[in-house]
Design an enzyme around this catalytic site. Sequence first.
Site, PDB file in Angstrom:
ATOM      1  N   ASN A  92       0.872  -1.173   0.000  1.00 42.56           N
ATOM      2  CA  ASN A  92       0.000   0.000   0.000  1.00 42.56           C
ATOM      3  C   ASN A  92       0.910   1.224   0.000  1.00 42.56           C
ATOM      4  OD1 ASN A  92       0.744  -0.227   2.867  1.00 42.56           O
ATOM      5  ND2 ASN A  92      -0.807   1.343   3.205  1.00 42.56           N
ATOM      6  N   HIS A 104       5.213   6.332  -6.530  1.00 46.36           N
ATOM      7  CA  HIS A 104       5.352   5.048  -5.858  1.00 46.36           C
ATOM      8  C   HIS A 104       6.771   4.849  -5.319  1.00 46.36           C
ATOM      9  CE1 HIS A 104       1.456   3.361  -7.093  1.00 46.36           C
ATOM     10  NE2 HIS A 104       1.605   4.165  -8.123  1.00 46.36           N
TER      11      HIS A 104
END
Length: 182
Positions: free
Chosen positions: A33, A44
């Site tokens: 997550n 990310h």
Amino acid sequence: MTRFTPEQLEAARDRLVPDVVADGLHVLFCGINPGLMTAATGHHFARPGNRFWPVLHLSGFTPRLLKPSEQGELLSYGLGITNVVARATARADELSAQEYREGGRLLATKVTRLRPRWLAVVGVTAYRAAFDAPKAQVGPQERTIGDTRLWVLPNPSGLNAHWTATTMAQEYGRLRVAAAGD
């Protein structure tokens, strides 16, 4: 690198981080997550100390070390990124078993739609929880989602001291070789 106050990072919990995806990727990497730094930046694996980007390069997936802000370039290599659970947290242990199960269900739907050749879940604990596979180990899995094969990779978090960047790159490299052979 942009510096964030603790208050800014805490406010990032409510932000969704867009996937970096396209149809028919060679490998779709799947994090657990988003961390708060990832949510704050929208990139990310953005936390300093996370070894995803260096390991991706060391394993031969990318010709150079990419920065998190260059994540869109992954698509040109047939690679993408998503997460098991969309909710940002400071630590993965803040997620519930139900969030993992629901994340696994949603991930399977996404994979069915996008049809990557490989889904690479980065974190064996997340894979076990999301896919009800308590005995799964790092490496290729027997399970598939449609025609998509699954591989569990070590979590690149700096907290995962059991794996060095070198040993992680070797495992990521095994996946790269398998994906190139398809």
